[in-house]
Enzyme design. Structure first.
Site, PDB file in Angstrom:
ATOM      1  N   TYR A  17       0.669  -1.359   0.150  1.00 31.84           N
ATOM      2  CA  TYR A  17       0.126  -0.152   0.042  1.00 31.84           C
ATOM      3  C   TYR A  17       0.902   1.357   0.058  1.00 31.84           C
ATOM      4  O   TYR A  17       0.267   2.311  -0.157  1.00 31.84           O
ATOM      5  CB  TYR A  17      -1.026   0.013   1.265  1.00 31.84           C
ATOM      6  CG  TYR A  17      -2.033  -1.281   1.332  1.00 31.84           C
ATOM      7  CD1 TYR A  17      -2.943  -1.043   0.340  1.00 31.84           C
ATOM      8  CD2 TYR A  17      -1.939  -2.234   2.120  1.00 31.84           C
ATOM      9  CE1 TYR A  17      -3.969  -2.273   0.500  1.00 31.84           C
ATOM     10  CE2 TYR A  17      -2.573  -2.956   2.303  1.00 31.84           C
ATOM     11  CZ  TYR A  17      -3.745  -3.265   1.514  1.00 31.84           C
ATOM     12  OH  TYR A  17      -4.629  -4.194   1.549  1.00 31.84           O
ATOM     13  N   HIS A  22      -3.825   6.186  -1.760  1.00 28.23           N
ATOM     14  CA  HIS A  22      -4.375   6.381  -0.051  1.00 28.23           C
ATOM     15  C   HIS A  22      -3.687   6.684   0.843  1.00 28.23           C
ATOM     16  O   HIS A  22      -3.916   6.993   1.841  1.00 28.23           O
ATOM     17  CB  HIS A  22      -5.388   5.140  -0.036  1.00 28.23           C
ATOM     18  CG  HIS A  22      -6.610   5.250   0.858  1.00 28.23           C
ATOM     19  ND1 HIS A  22      -7.461   6.217   0.807  1.00 28.23           N
ATOM     20  CD2 HIS A  22      -7.337   4.225   1.252  1.00 28.23           C
ATOM     21  CE1 HIS A  22      -8.600   6.015   1.389  1.00 28.23           C
ATOM     22  NE2 HIS A  22      -8.671   4.939   1.763  1.00 28.23           N
ATOM     23  N   PHE A  68      -5.416  -0.300   9.827  1.00 29.85           N
ATOM     24  CA  PHE A  68      -5.703  -0.178   8.478  1.00 29.85           C
ATOM     25  C   PHE A  68      -6.546   1.242   8.466  1.00 29.85           C
ATOM     26  O   PHE A  68      -6.934   1.624   9.564  1.00 29.85           O
ATOM     27  CB  PHE A  68      -6.505  -1.303   7.964  1.00 29.85           C
ATOM     28  CG  PHE A  68      -5.560  -2.363   7.279  1.00 29.85           C
ATOM     29  CD1 PHE A  68      -4.837  -2.188   6.038  1.00 29.85           C
ATOM     30  CD2 PHE A  68      -5.041  -3.525   7.941  1.00 29.85           C
ATOM     31  CE1 PHE A  68      -4.131  -3.203   5.643  1.00 29.85           C
ATOM     32  CE2 PHE A  68      -4.369  -4.409   7.482  1.00 29.85           C
ATOM     33  CZ  PHE A  68      -3.688  -4.011   6.199  1.00 29.85           C
ATOM     34  N   ASN A  70      -9.505   2.349   8.018  1.00 31.38           N
ATOM     35  CA  ASN A  70     -10.840   2.130   8.579  1.00 31.38           C
ATOM     36  C   ASN A  70     -10.685   2.256  10.052  1.00 31.38           C
ATOM     37  O   ASN A  70     -11.860   2.367  10.894  1.00 31.38           O
ATOM     38  CB  ASN A  70     -11.440   0.781   8.167  1.00 31.38           C
ATOM     39  CG  ASN A  70     -11.892   0.785   6.502  1.00 31.38           C
ATOM     40  OD1 ASN A  70     -11.347   1.887   5.879  1.00 31.38           O
ATOM     41  ND2 ASN A  70     -12.473  -0.083   6.135  1.00 31.38           N
ATOM     42  N   ASN A 116     -12.870   6.840   5.035  1.00 34.52           N
ATOM     43  CA  ASN A 116     -13.156   5.859   6.135  1.00 34.52           C
ATOM     44  C   ASN A 116     -12.179   6.164   7.255  1.00 34.52           C
ATOM     45  O   ASN A 116     -12.344   6.053   8.644  1.00 34.52           O
ATOM     46  CB  ASN A 116     -12.985   4.463   5.703  1.00 34.52           C
ATOM     47  CG  ASN A 116     -14.290   4.052   5.049  1.00 34.52           C
ATOM     48  OD1 ASN A 116     -15.306   4.559   5.213  1.00 34.52           O
ATOM     49  ND2 ASN A 116     -14.074   3.214   4.152  1.00 34.52           N
TER      50      ASN A 116
END
Length: 191
Positions: A17, A22, A68, A70, A116
């Site tokens: 990631y 993001h 993460f 969220n 989120n």
């Protein structure tokens, strides 16, 4: 007048990631740490990687949650509680779909806009009364494409635009830290 004491860079943890859209919030705080010759260290009790920097005589804690996206609010609230930092002393840096790549906007409060990470921070802090630095990543065009878009790497040209936005944000960081929001917004929001 409050001062910023904590800068949170939102993103997802893990090699797969780290270069995705993001994670532009994490890119921002990584650049601050690098510019100040500091490294992040894992604080498993606070669910984050932390670096401490001094920016023009202001001690700042840089936070990259190891949860993460969220569940980013868990780390943010733990660090804020541990260091006795109020929500208005927090700057959250994150990706923003509704802003073109290369643009950057400063905002105080407001809704989570479907993000989120922000939703989690709102829930864990019990307020939205913190500053946000929104780094534009552009929009893929349709909401069904958003998840794949934010979790993929930008093109070389888009990465350059995002890097320029990050540099622009760092140029006004002293104003943001000292809550000189009008001059910071003027510089960031004027082309």
């Amino acid at each position: 007048m409050p001062k910023i004491k904590m800068i949170v860079g939102l993103g997802n943890i893990g090699k797969e990631y780290e270069n995705t859209r993001h994670n532009v919030g994490e890119w921002f705080i990584a650049k601050i740490a690098k510019d100040n010759n500091e490294n992040f260290s894992l604080n498993s009790k606070l669910n984050c990687n932390i670096a401490k920097v001094n920016i023009n005589y202001n001690n700042i804690i840089l936070v990259f949650p190891t949860t993460f996206m969220n569940n980013s609010g868990l780390a943010v609230s733990k660090v804020a509680n541990f260091y006795k930092i109020e929500p208005e002393e927090i700057l959250v840096v994150h990706d923003e779909l509704d802003i073109d790549s290369g643009e950057i906007r400063l905002k105080k409060g407001g809704g989570h806009g479907g993000h989120n990470g922000l939703r989690s921070i709102h829930q864990h802090l019990g307020t939205n009364d913190y500053l946000r630095l929104r780094i534009g990543i552009g929009h893929p065009g349709h909401k069904s494409k958003v998840s794949n878009y934010v979790l993929s790497n930008p093109s070389v040209a888009q990465k350059n635009d995002i890097d320029n936005a990050i540099d622009n944000g760092i140029c006004v960081l002293d104003d943001i830290i000292n809550y000189k929001l009008e001059p910071a917004m003027q510089r960031l929001h004027t082309k």
